[in-house]
Structures are given as structure tokens and as C-alpha cells.
Design a protein around this motif. Structure first.
Motif, PDB file in Angstrom:
ATOM      1  N   VAL A  65      -1.750   4.397  -3.841  1.00 27.27           N
ATOM      2  CA  VAL A  65      -1.371   5.659  -4.492  1.00 27.27           C
ATOM      3  C   VAL A  65       0.111   5.632  -4.896  1.00 27.27           C
ATOM      4  O   VAL A  65       0.501   6.232  -5.902  1.00 27.27           O
ATOM      5  CB  VAL A  65      -1.716   6.886  -3.593  1.00 27.27           C
ATOM      6  N   ARG A  69       1.443   6.262  -8.678  1.00 22.47           N
ATOM      7  CA  ARG A  69       2.490   7.255  -8.988  1.00 22.47           C
ATOM      8  C   ARG A  69       3.644   6.605  -9.758  1.00 22.47           C
ATOM      9  O   ARG A  69       4.142   7.169 -10.744  1.00 22.47           O
ATOM     10  CB  ARG A  69       3.000   7.887  -7.683  1.00 22.47           C
ATOM     11  N   ALA A 127       4.110  12.998  -2.310  1.00 25.76           N
ATOM     12  CA  ALA A 127       3.198  13.542  -1.282  1.00 25.76           C
ATOM     13  C   ALA A 127       3.648  14.939  -0.876  1.00 25.76           C
ATOM     14  O   ALA A 127       2.832  15.868  -0.800  1.00 25.76           O
ATOM     15  CB  ALA A 127       3.170  12.608  -0.078  1.00 25.76           C
ATOM     16  N   ILE A 130       2.935  17.601  -3.552  1.00 35.32           N
ATOM     17  CA  ILE A 130       1.523  18.035  -3.608  1.00 35.32           C
ATOM     18  C   ILE A 130       1.220  19.005  -2.466  1.00 35.32           C
ATOM     19  O   ILE A 130       0.575  20.039  -2.648  1.00 35.32           O
ATOM     20  CB  ILE A 130       0.577  16.812  -3.586  1.00 35.32           C
ATOM     21  N   LYS A 134      -0.093  22.830  -2.935  1.00 33.39           N
ATOM     22  CA  LYS A 134      -1.361  23.291  -2.333  1.00 33.39           C
ATOM     23  C   LYS A 134      -1.125  24.395  -1.292  1.00 33.39           C
ATOM     24  O   LYS A 134      -2.100  25.032  -0.861  1.00 33.39           O
ATOM     25  CB  LYS A 134      -2.102  22.112  -1.706  1.00 33.39           C
ATOM     26  N   SER A 139      -3.345  17.980   1.495  1.00 34.25           N
ATOM     27  CA  SER A 139      -2.461  17.046   0.781  1.00 34.25           C
ATOM     28  C   SER A 139      -3.237  16.433  -0.386  1.00 34.25           C
ATOM     29  O   SER A 139      -4.296  16.925  -0.762  1.00 34.25           O
ATOM     30  CB  SER A 139      -1.961  15.976   1.753  1.00 34.25           C
ATOM     31  N   ALA A 140      -2.686  15.346  -0.940  1.00 35.12           N
ATOM     32  CA  ALA A 140      -3.335  14.701  -2.097  1.00 35.12           C
ATOM     33  C   ALA A 140      -4.734  14.227  -1.710  1.00 35.12           C
ATOM     34  O   ALA A 140      -4.908  13.642  -0.650  1.00 35.12           O
ATOM     35  CB  ALA A 140      -2.485  13.518  -2.535  1.00 35.12           C
ATOM     36  N   THR A 141      -5.700  14.494  -2.559  1.00 38.44           N
ATOM     37  CA  THR A 141      -7.063  14.037  -2.249  1.00 38.44           C
ATOM     38  C   THR A 141      -7.645  13.185  -3.398  1.00 38.44           C
ATOM     39  O   THR A 141      -7.972  12.030  -3.199  1.00 38.44           O
ATOM     40  CB  THR A 141      -8.007  15.225  -1.948  1.00 38.44           C
ATOM     41  N   SER A 143      -6.265  11.895  -6.175  1.00 37.84           N
ATOM     42  CA  SER A 143      -5.470  10.724  -6.569  1.00 37.84           C
ATOM     43  C   SER A 143      -5.599   9.630  -5.510  1.00 37.84           C
ATOM     44  O   SER A 143      -5.661   8.436  -5.832  1.00 37.84           O
ATOM     45  CB  SER A 143      -4.001  11.110  -6.753  1.00 37.84           C
ATOM     46  N   VAL A 144      -5.667  10.070  -4.255  1.00 38.85           N
ATOM     47  CA  VAL A 144      -5.770   9.088  -3.165  1.00 38.85           C
ATOM     48  C   VAL A 144      -7.156   8.446  -3.160  1.00 38.85           C
ATOM     49  O   VAL A 144      -7.291   7.236  -2.938  1.00 38.85           O
ATOM     50  CB  VAL A 144      -5.467   9.770  -1.820  1.00 38.85           C
TER      51      VAL A 144
END
Ligand SMILES: NC(=O)c1ccc[n+]([C@@H]2O[C@H](COP(=O)([O-])OP(=O)(O)OC[C@H]3O[C@@H](n4cnc5c(N)ncnc54)[C@H](O)[C@@H]3O)[C@@H](O)[C@H]2O)c1
Ligand SMILES: O=C(O)C[C@H](O)C(=O)O
Length: 234
Positions: A65, A69, A127, A130, A134, A139-141, A143-144
């Protein structure tokens, strides 16, 4: 957000799953996404060693990730097509342990020091940004998930014999003196890591960031190793 603070909750889960891998599928390629990557990969290595099945070529922490990015912000700024862009991200997977090497970006572009600073901060802070957006919703879901899919798919393609598969990951490595684990670009093959492509030439700015990254990584690696060893011997 400090990924390091997830260690308490996640270390035992990683230890138990790694132990199960060691017992039931010792030749598996083990790709760890669970944070903190910087501690959980060394932790897993200790357990695999204790079980006598450790193969450093087959154990990865997924840092894809960060590559995604870095590629996105570089492509946006330079106008290069995203699918032609590649920016190595070195070090670990946490704000100050990761160092995007924009000086080695492909295709190359001349960036001002201010641009490099801004892009670097946006990758390091992604991170947290994001999590803030939210606002308590996690956290990031996506994209991860996409990044993890890309990494695992690359491991599988290499396993299937496809040539020239390169991905970065946090692995056991001698790329950085005195640091047993490090993330940098890797050539993948049928047995896992075929060749570590190393750190390359850093700019002065990146080298300065790297000093602090190495210090942070050293502490987090030792924390994982200590936990893994104690867990394996308990
Ligand atoms: N490396 C990266 O780039 C990256 C990026 C984002 C998230 N993460 C990490 O990935 C992990 C998962 O994040 P998420 O958003 O999917 O969390 P989540 O809470 O949505 O999912 C966690 C899953 O783990 C399962 N689980 C819990 N305990 C378990 C156990 N003992 N054995 C097997 N499964 C168990 C839960 O049932 C759940 O399905 C976190 O550690 C997070 O920090 C890593
Ligand atoms: O721990 C998380 O869920 C954050 C993740 O590591 C990220 O880079 O976004």
C-alpha cells in the motif's frame, strides 16, 4: 495512529497463526499484513526458527500500500501514466520508518525539494489521514485490500514461473547494515525472494530520513523478536 500500539492485540494472533503454518504447511510463503508489520515479521521469523522451518525467502510483510500511495502521488504531480510509474518505498511500514525514494522514481522527473518533501509527507501520513477522514470508522480498507491482492498475486505469478516479477516487501535482509529486516524492491521467484534489489542511491534528504527510520525500525524489530522467542519457548 501508531501501528506500534496494535502490537499488544495482534502479536499473539500472529504467533498462533505462524505456529500453525510451521506445523501444517512449513513450505508456505507467509505474507503478513497484520500490523505492526515492523514487529510482526521478526516475531514470525523467531517462531519459524524455533520450529526449524525458517526460510527467509518465504516470509514477507506486505508494504504494497505504501508503494501504491507513492506511485499515485508521483503520477499525479508529474503527469506520467500511473501504470508506467514506480517509486521504491524503503524501510518499514509506519510513518517514520518508511522512506519513499522519489530520487529513484521511474520514469524520472525533476522535482523541487519542496515537492519531494510534500510527496514524502503525504505517503508517510496517508494512514493517519484516512483514519482522520473516517473519524472513528476504522482505517484504510479498500486500498489495502487492492494492495494485498496485488502483492499476493505477484507471489503466485512468480511461483508459477513468470519472470521479472518485482514487488517491495518487508523481509529478512542485509540491504541495510546492522538491520536484520528491511523493505525494498525484491525480485520474486519460485522459491520466494530470488534477489533483493537493495536500497540504491539515496538523495541527501532521503539519507537523512533513513537515519531516523533505521533507529525506529531497530526498536520495533527487537520488540517482535523478543516476543516471538518468548512465545516459542513458553
Ligand atoms: N500492511 C498493511 O498495509 C495494512 C494496511 C491496513 C490494515 N492492516 C492491518 O490488517 C489487519 C486487519 O485489518 P482489518 O481492517 O481487515 O481488520 P478487521 O477487524 O476488519 O478484520 C480482522 C479479521 O481478523 C479475524 N481474526 C481475529 N482474531 C483472529 C484469530 N485469532 N485467528 C484468525 N482470525 C482472526 C477477525 O475475525 C476479522 O475477520 C490489522 O492488523 C491492520 O492493522 C495492514
Ligand atoms: O493499520 C492500518 O489499518 C493502517 C494501514 O497500515 C495503512 O497503511 O493504512
Amino acid at each position: 495512529m501508531h501501528r506500534d500500539s496494535l502490537f499488544q492485540q495482534n502479536a499473539t494472533i500472529v504467533a498462533e497463526l505462524t505456529d500453525a503454518v510451521a506445523k501444517h504447511c512449513p513450505k508456505a510463503q507467509l505474507c503478513i499484513l497484520t500490523n505492526p508489520i515492523n514487529s510482526n515479521v521478526p516475531l514470525a521469523a523467531e517462531i519459524l526458527k524455533h520450529r526449524g522451518v525458517h526460510d527467509p525467502r518465504r516470509l514477507y510483510g506486505i508494504t504494497t500500500v505504501d508503494s501504491v500511495r507513492a506511485d499515485v502521488v508521483y503520477a499525479k504531480l508529474t503527469g506520467h501514466p500511473l501504470d508506467k510509474v514506480s517509486v521504491p518505498v524503503l524501510g518499514g511500514h509506519s510513518g517514520h520508518s518508511l522512506v519513499p525514494a522519489f530520487s529513484q522514481a521511474q520514469p524520472p522527473s525533476r522535482l523541487s525539494p519542496e515537492d519531494v518533501r510534500r510527496l514524502t509527507e503525504s505517503v508517510r501520513g496517508a494512514a493517519d489521514a484516512i483514519v482522520a477522514v473516517k473519524a472513528g470508522g476504522g482505517s484504510a480498507t479498500l486500498s489495502v485490500a487492492a494492495a494485498a491482492h496485488r502483492f499476493v498475486n505477484s507471489v503466485l505469478l512468480a511461483l508459477d514461473g513468470r519472470q521479472n516479477i518485482i514487488e517491495s516487501a518487508f523481509v529478512e535482509s542485509d540491504a541495510m547494515p546492522d538491520l536484520p529486516f528491511f523493505s525494498c524492491p525484491l525480485l520474486l521467484g519460485q522459491n520466494g525472494v530470488e534477489r533483493n534489489l537493495g536500497v540504491g542511491q539515496l538523495s541527501e534528504y532521503e539519507a537523512e530520513l533513513m537515519k531516523a527510520a533505521v533507529a525506529e525500525l531497530r526498536v520495533q524489530i527487537e520488540k517482535g523478536q523478543e516476543f516471538g522467542l518468548a512465545w516459542a519457548k513458553r
